[in-house]
Design an enzyme around this catalytic site. Structure first.
Site, PDB file in Angstrom:
ATOM      1  N   LYS A  37       0.863  -1.226  -0.046  1.00 46.40           N
ATOM      2  CA  LYS A  37       0.060  -0.057   0.099  1.00 46.40           C
ATOM      3  C   LYS A  37       1.044   1.334  -0.008  1.00 46.40           C
ATOM      4  O   LYS A  37       1.756   1.288   0.918  1.00 46.40           O
ATOM      5  CB  LYS A  37      -0.847  -0.074   1.370  1.00 46.40           C
ATOM      6  N   GLY A 202     -20.580  -6.513  -3.141  1.00 48.98           N
ATOM      7  CA  GLY A 202     -20.748  -7.114  -1.805  1.00 48.98           C
ATOM      8  C   GLY A 202     -19.801  -8.287  -1.479  1.00 48.98           C
ATOM      9  O   GLY A 202     -19.665  -8.878  -0.588  1.00 48.98           O
TER      10      GLY A 202
END
Length: 241
Positions: A37, A202
């Site tokens: 990240k 989802g």
């Protein structure tokens, strides 16, 4: 493809879940994976960030984070407001290159879109990708408005001489509307690059076991999966042609 840079056409497009799906699929194919990240914003020091979420969903990946800032802002702005040193593209490239010496695949997840600024000099994820000579995977939303932002991102990548690996739809709705169905044909056209997957809406809420079992079915063979773009289009968009 030892390093793959993953960006979005904007924020909240499903980039972290797509990164997890790519990681899970590579792990299932027997590859060792690291997730970097570049700059985590909007997360306190004691909270799990995006890399941790990728590991939770995907499984045993190496995670690394160059810097994190508490406010949910662009990295350069968040660093300035926090009074902390910013992240520079060369730091991202150096960290990814080091991880690549120890892993089969390194996934570098950006913050927001391609040109979100890391530092005051205007350094971006695109600059890190150039330093790495790494392909870029673009995560795009399914619905209305995605064609413009996807084409702009694709054009910027090409202007910089970067390799656009393909497009992944970050959140495919259970009941797609007309725009989403039409975009299955239009997205690869405006991007000039293939659709390499579609992650269902989802998916991040699945149990890790279900996520890992399902992830290869969401991504194309170039990403170690079994997803077929044409079969998906025929199934999901029969009334959009």
């Amino acid at each position: 493809m030892p390093v793959l840079v993953i960006t979005g056409t904007g924020t909240e497009v499903g980039k972290t879940v797509v990164t997890a799906a790519v990681a899970a699929t590579a792990l299932a194919a027997g590859r060792s994976v690291a997730v970097l990240k570049a700059a985590q914003t909007g997360v306190r020091p004691d909270e799990p960030g995006d890399a941790a979420e990728v590991a939770r969903l995907a499984g045993p990946v190496t995670t690394a984070e160059i810097a994190r800032y508490p406010e949910p802002l662009a990295p350069a702005t968040a660093a300035r407001r926090a009074g902390r040193a910013p992240v520079h593209p060369h730091e991202v490239a150096e960290a990814a290159a080091k991880l690549a010496t120890e892993h089969d695949l390194v996934l570098v997840e950006g913050a927001g879109g391609l040109l979100v600024r890391f530092d005051a000099a205007g350094g971006t994820l695109a600059d890190a990708a150039r330093l790495l000579s790494a392909p870029v995977l673009v995560v795009a939303p399914a619905g209305l408005g995605t064609l413009n932002t996807t084409e702009l991102t694709a054009r910027e990548l090409r202007c910089r001489g970067l390799d656009l690996a393909g497009i992944v739809i970050g959140s495919w709705p259970a009941v797609p509307d007309l725009a989403a169905r039409c975009n299955l044909a239009d997205l690869p056209d405006v991007a000039g690059a293939p659709l390499l997957g579609s992650v269902p809406a989802g998916a991040g809420g699945l149990s890790p076991a279900d996520f890992r079992a399902s992830a290869p079915h969401w991504l194309a063979p170039r990403l170690d999966g079994t997803w077929d773009a044409e079969a998906f289009r025929v199934r999901e968009a029969p009334r959009a042609s």
